[in-house]
Write an enzyme that holds these catalytic residues in place. Sequence first.
Site, short mmCIF file in Angstrom:
data_model
loop_
_atom_site.label_atom_id
_atom_site.label_comp_id
_atom_site.label_asym_id
_atom_site.label_seq_id
_atom_site.Cartn_x
_atom_site.Cartn_y
_atom_site.Cartn_z
N ASP A 224 0.88 -1.25 0.04
CA ASP A 224 0.10 0.01 0.00
C ASP A 224 0.94 1.28 0.08
OD1 ASP A 224 -1.76 2.06 0.80
OD2 ASP A 224 -3.22 0.54 1.23
N ILE A 225 0.54 2.59 -0.82
CA ILE A 225 1.42 3.57 -1.00
C ILE A 225 1.33 4.46 0.05
CG2 ILE A 225 -0.43 5.05 -1.99
CD1 ILE A 225 1.73 5.80 -4.17
N GLN B 138 -14.42 2.16 1.65
CA GLN B 138 -14.02 1.62 0.57
C GLN B 138 -13.38 3.16 -0.43
OE1 GLN B 138 -16.06 -0.88 -2.13
NE2 GLN B 138 -14.18 -1.50 -3.39
N HIS C 122 -10.34 -5.45 -2.94
CA HIS C 122 -8.82 -5.70 -2.37
C HIS C 122 -9.00 -5.99 -1.27
CE1 HIS C 122 -9.84 -1.54 -1.98
NE2 HIS C 122 -9.16 -1.48 -0.93
N HIS D 149 -6.78 -5.73 2.49
CA HIS D 149 -5.50 -5.31 3.32
C HIS D 149 -4.99 -6.35 4.13
CE1 HIS D 149 -6.58 -1.03 2.58
NE2 HIS D 149 -7.95 -1.49 2.38
P1 AMP Z 1 -9.68 1.09 0.62
O1 AMP Z 1 -9.92 2.41 1.36
O2 AMP Z 1 -9.95 -0.01 1.42
O3 AMP Z 1 -10.57 1.18 -0.73
O4 AMP Z 1 -8.03 1.07 0.33
C1 AMP Z 1 -7.54 1.55 -0.85
C2 AMP Z 1 -6.08 1.50 -0.58
O5 AMP Z 1 -5.24 1.66 -1.75
C3 AMP Z 1 -5.69 2.68 0.23
O6 AMP Z 1 -5.04 2.15 1.41
C4 AMP Z 1 -4.40 3.46 -0.37
O7 AMP Z 1 -3.52 3.98 0.10
C5 AMP Z 1 -4.38 2.49 -1.51
N1 AMP Z 1 -3.59 2.97 -2.77
C6 AMP Z 1 -4.39 3.74 -3.59
N2 AMP Z 1 -3.58 3.87 -4.59
C7 AMP Z 1 -2.43 3.01 -4.55
C8 AMP Z 1 -1.54 3.01 -5.68
N3 AMP Z 1 -1.27 3.58 -6.74
N4 AMP Z 1 -0.36 1.94 -5.12
C9 AMP Z 1 -0.57 1.41 -3.80
N5 AMP Z 1 -1.67 1.46 -3.00
C10 AMP Z 1 -2.29 2.44 -3.33
#
Ligand code: AMP
Length: 140
Positions: free
Chosen positions: A32-33, A95, A101, A103
């Site tokens: 995760d970024i 979300q 996805h 985590h």
């Molecule tokens: P959610 O809030 O459960 O939908 O989680 C989405 C997750 O995706 C968040 O924790 C973001 O930090 C992660 N995210 C969004 N864009 C990227 C990216 N380009 N690379 C890695 N993680 C990402």
Amino acid sequence: MAKEDCIFCQIVAGRAEVSKVFENQELLAFLDINPLSAGHTLIIPKEHYENILDIPDDIISDISVLAKTIGRRMIESLGADGINVMHATGRAAGQSVFHYHVHVLPRKRGDRVGFEEWWFSRTLHPTRDELDEVSNRIRL
Ligand code: AMP
Ligand code: ZN
């Protein structure tokens, strides 16, 4: 089908940079970024499914098994003391990326993530009748 405006579809297509943890024909796992802890990993299907209601059962099952394997690695290689496996379906649940996805979050004793304090400070205190009323509505 990949969606042009979906960041995770772009990652699968190799059009956005990620730090990969695992990849096969069906699944991709990457960091995760904006991690909550070092090693915070996302597991996604390569196909675009929006949420837990859309994704086929066999893929969700493969993702669960991969979460277990990655969780074990986090304990062995990162010295994690525990693992959270989390998912959000829908904006109301938090979300923010609408490509399914999961985590996988490595946890250490006393870390700064702090779900536990938050969780226990917000729990409701229903009566048994109130619990039964809700369980009757959900029961399959
Ligand atoms: P959610 O809030 O459960 O939908 O989680 C989405 C997750 O995706 C968040 O924790 C973001 O930090 C992660 N995210 C969004 N864009 C990227 C990216 N380009 N690379 C890695 N993680 C990402
Ligand atoms: Zn997508």
